[in-house]
Design a protein around this motif. Sequence first.
Motif, short mmCIF file in Angstrom:
data_model
loop_
_atom_site.label_atom_id
_atom_site.label_comp_id
_atom_site.label_asym_id
_atom_site.label_seq_id
_atom_site.Cartn_x
_atom_site.Cartn_y
_atom_site.Cartn_z
N VAL A 1 -37.68 -20.53 -27.52
CA VAL A 1 -37.59 -21.82 -28.23
C VAL A 1 -38.68 -21.86 -29.31
CG1 VAL A 1 -36.55 -23.08 -26.29
CG2 VAL A 1 -39.04 -22.96 -26.51
N TRP A 2 -38.66 -22.95 -30.07
CA TRP A 2 -39.58 -23.05 -31.20
C TRP A 2 -40.53 -24.23 -31.05
CZ3 TRP A 2 -34.65 -21.56 -30.98
CH2 TRP A 2 -34.38 -20.25 -31.40
N CYS A 3 -40.97 -24.51 -29.82
CA CYS A 3 -41.93 -25.59 -29.59
C CYS A 3 -43.27 -25.29 -30.27
CB CYS A 3 -42.16 -25.81 -28.10
SG CYS A 3 -40.71 -26.35 -27.20
N HIS A 4 -43.62 -23.99 -30.31
CA HIS A 4 -44.87 -23.55 -30.92
C HIS A 4 -44.54 -22.36 -31.82
CE1 HIS A 4 -47.07 -26.14 -28.20
NE2 HIS A 4 -46.30 -25.68 -27.23
N PRO A 5 -44.36 -22.60 -33.12
CA PRO A 5 -43.96 -21.51 -34.03
C PRO A 5 -44.95 -20.34 -33.97
CG PRO A 5 -43.75 -23.64 -35.11
CD PRO A 5 -44.43 -23.89 -33.80
N PRO A 6 -44.48 -19.09 -34.07
CA PRO A 6 -43.10 -18.77 -34.40
C PRO A 6 -42.13 -18.95 -33.23
CG PRO A 6 -44.32 -16.74 -34.07
CD PRO A 6 -45.31 -17.88 -33.94
#
Length: 186
Positions: free
Chosen positions: A118-123
């Motif tokens: 997932v993209w909760c914390h990029p990347p």
Amino acid sequence: MTLHRDAVAALSGWAAPTEQEELLRAEFLDHLRAHDDAMLRECVPGHLTATTAVLSHDGARVLLTLHPKARMWLPMGGHCEPSDASLAAVALREATEESGIAGLELLPGPLALDRHRVWCHPPHSWHLDVEYAAVAPPGAEAVISDESLDLRWFPVDEIPEPSDEATRRLAARGRQALMSGSPAPG
């Protein structure tokens, strides 16, 4: 009991029905040991989440949401909140919020585990997903929330594309648990 301790207890006491899920169970427990904040979205490498397949009262259909980010038909689910008492409570809260159905009854679980990017914390980061099923009362009508593009009932054996194998597996295990009165492996 704290949410973190509840997750450790739930996963420690769960018999994984597949070798892959046993590996995930061990990974989730290692993650819990390594991160005091493993239950919260703020945990950067990844965090535990809860997902719930909402079944019709007879187990014939499953309610799925067209997820706005994933653009796939998925079960209800989401992040833990500091006020949540247990993973089961997270599963029921998320299912109720996202389905709009009052009176859902959570089946004994968990029924499955899944790990997805997932993209909760990029990347990116990971959702370490603990999965449950709940049963809707007869005649329940779903109400679409702002967390969904669409919300529809589908026959458990006819989940449409785009979806994923984890969704199909959870719906089938939920139906089996409802029909047998206990969680079923496989």
